[in-house]
Design a protein around this motif. Sequence first.
Motif, short mmCIF file in Angstrom:
data_model
loop_
_atom_site.label_atom_id
_atom_site.label_comp_id
_atom_site.label_asym_id
_atom_site.label_seq_id
_atom_site.Cartn_x
_atom_site.Cartn_y
_atom_site.Cartn_z
N SER A 39 0.82 -1.21 0.00
CA SER A 39 0.00 0.00 0.00
C SER A 39 0.85 1.27 0.00
CB SER A 39 -0.94 0.01 1.20
OG SER A 39 -0.20 0.05 2.40
N TYR A 40 2.13 1.16 0.38
CA TYR A 40 3.03 2.31 0.36
C TYR A 40 3.73 2.48 -0.98
CZ TYR A 40 2.36 2.06 5.38
OH TYR A 40 1.80 2.04 6.62
N LEU A 41 3.54 1.56 -1.88
CA LEU A 41 4.20 1.59 -3.18
C LEU A 41 3.88 2.85 -4.00
CD1 LEU A 41 6.03 -0.21 -4.96
CD2 LEU A 41 3.95 -1.20 -5.91
N PRO A 42 2.65 3.34 -4.03
CA PRO A 42 2.37 4.53 -4.85
C PRO A 42 2.90 5.85 -4.28
CG PRO A 42 0.37 3.26 -4.49
CD PRO A 42 1.42 2.69 -3.60
N LEU A 43 3.44 5.84 -3.07
CA LEU A 43 3.83 7.11 -2.46
C LEU A 43 5.05 7.75 -3.13
CD1 LEU A 43 3.23 6.41 1.32
CD2 LEU A 43 1.80 7.66 -0.29
N LEU A 44 6.00 6.97 -3.59
CA LEU A 44 7.18 7.54 -4.24
C LEU A 44 6.82 8.25 -5.55
CD1 LEU A 44 10.21 8.04 -4.35
CD2 LEU A 44 10.42 5.82 -5.50
N PRO A 45 6.09 7.60 -6.46
CA PRO A 45 5.70 8.35 -7.67
C PRO A 45 4.81 9.54 -7.36
CG PRO A 45 5.29 6.00 -8.00
CD PRO A 45 5.69 6.20 -6.58
N LEU A 46 3.98 9.43 -6.32
CA LEU A 46 3.11 10.54 -5.96
C LEU A 46 3.92 11.73 -5.46
CD1 LEU A 46 0.20 11.52 -5.64
CD2 LEU A 46 0.24 10.58 -3.32
N ALA A 47 4.94 11.49 -4.66
CA ALA A 47 5.79 12.58 -4.18
C ALA A 47 6.54 13.23 -5.34
CB ALA A 47 6.78 12.05 -3.15
N LEU A 48 7.05 12.43 -6.26
CA LEU A 48 7.74 13.00 -7.42
C LEU A 48 6.77 13.76 -8.32
CD1 LEU A 48 10.12 10.02 -8.25
CD2 LEU A 48 10.70 12.19 -7.15
N LEU A 49 5.53 13.27 -8.43
CA LEU A 49 4.51 13.99 -9.19
C LEU A 49 4.21 15.34 -8.56
CD1 LEU A 49 1.91 11.27 -10.19
CD2 LEU A 49 3.06 12.84 -11.73
N LEU A 50 4.25 15.41 -7.24
CA LEU A 50 4.01 16.67 -6.55
C LEU A 50 5.05 17.71 -6.95
CD1 LEU A 50 2.62 18.35 -4.24
CD2 LEU A 50 4.39 17.41 -2.77
N PHE A 51 6.33 17.31 -6.90
CA PHE A 51 7.39 18.27 -7.20
C PHE A 51 7.41 18.67 -8.68
CE2 PHE A 51 9.20 16.22 -3.33
CZ PHE A 51 9.08 17.34 -2.52
N THR A 52 7.24 17.71 -9.57
CA THR A 52 7.24 18.07 -10.99
C THR A 52 5.99 18.88 -11.33
OG1 THR A 52 6.23 15.94 -11.58
CG2 THR A 52 8.64 16.11 -11.70
N GLY A 53 4.87 18.56 -10.71
CA GLY A 53 3.64 19.31 -10.96
C GLY A 53 3.74 20.74 -10.45
N LEU A 54 4.35 20.92 -9.28
CA LEU A 54 4.54 22.28 -8.78
C LEU A 54 5.45 23.09 -9.69
CD1 LEU A 54 4.82 21.70 -4.93
CD2 LEU A 54 2.99 22.86 -6.17
N TYR A 55 6.50 22.44 -10.19
CA TYR A 55 7.40 23.13 -11.12
C TYR A 55 6.65 23.54 -12.38
CZ TYR A 55 11.03 23.89 -14.57
OH TYR A 55 11.80 24.44 -15.56
N LEU A 56 5.85 22.63 -12.93
CA LEU A 56 5.12 22.94 -14.15
C LEU A 56 4.05 24.00 -13.92
CD1 LEU A 56 4.80 19.37 -15.67
CD2 LEU A 56 6.25 21.24 -16.48
N PHE A 57 3.50 24.04 -12.71
CA PHE A 57 2.50 25.04 -12.37
C PHE A 57 3.12 26.44 -12.28
CE2 PHE A 57 0.18 27.53 -9.17
CZ PHE A 57 -1.05 27.59 -9.78
N VAL A 58 4.31 26.52 -11.70
CA VAL A 58 4.96 27.81 -11.48
C VAL A 58 5.67 28.31 -12.75
CG1 VAL A 58 6.83 28.91 -10.15
CG2 VAL A 58 5.20 27.43 -9.01
N LEU A 59 5.97 27.43 -13.67
CA LEU A 59 6.75 27.78 -14.85
C LEU A 59 6.19 28.96 -15.66
CD1 LEU A 59 9.28 26.91 -16.39
CD2 LEU A 59 7.85 25.39 -17.73
N PRO A 60 4.89 29.03 -15.98
CA PRO A 60 4.41 30.18 -16.75
C PRO A 60 4.54 31.50 -15.97
CG PRO A 60 2.74 28.47 -16.68
CD PRO A 60 3.85 28.03 -15.80
N TYR A 61 4.34 31.44 -14.66
CA TYR A 61 4.46 32.65 -13.86
C TYR A 61 5.91 33.10 -13.76
CZ TYR A 61 -0.26 31.36 -12.57
OH TYR A 61 -1.58 31.03 -12.62
N ALA A 62 6.83 32.15 -13.70
CA ALA A 62 8.25 32.49 -13.62
C ALA A 62 8.72 33.11 -14.93
CB ALA A 62 9.07 31.25 -13.28
N THR A 63 8.27 32.59 -16.06
CA THR A 63 8.68 33.17 -17.34
C THR A 63 8.09 34.57 -17.51
OG1 THR A 63 6.88 32.04 -18.48
CG2 THR A 63 9.04 30.98 -18.50
N LYS A 64 6.87 34.77 -17.03
CA LYS A 64 6.27 36.10 -17.11
C LYS A 64 7.02 37.06 -16.19
CE LYS A 64 1.81 36.24 -17.08
NZ LYS A 64 0.41 36.26 -16.65
#
Length: 71
Positions: A39-64
Amino acid sequence: MKWSNSIRQLHRWLSIAFTVAVVIAFVALGQEKPVVWVSYLPLLPLALLLFTGLYLFVLPYATKWRGERQP
């Protein structure tokens, strides 16, 4: 290849890995004698998804903010 394209591709592959891990966890926990650590197996990809998703979310604002033009 730019960093944002690499991270975007990584984010896509991580979402596939997360989905597969969740399916495996559901199947494993549905057994007669469930293995709890699965049941703990999905936590690693989920944590990595959090960081990559936050980066992709902030990217348009950072370029602006930096004043760069989008292609």
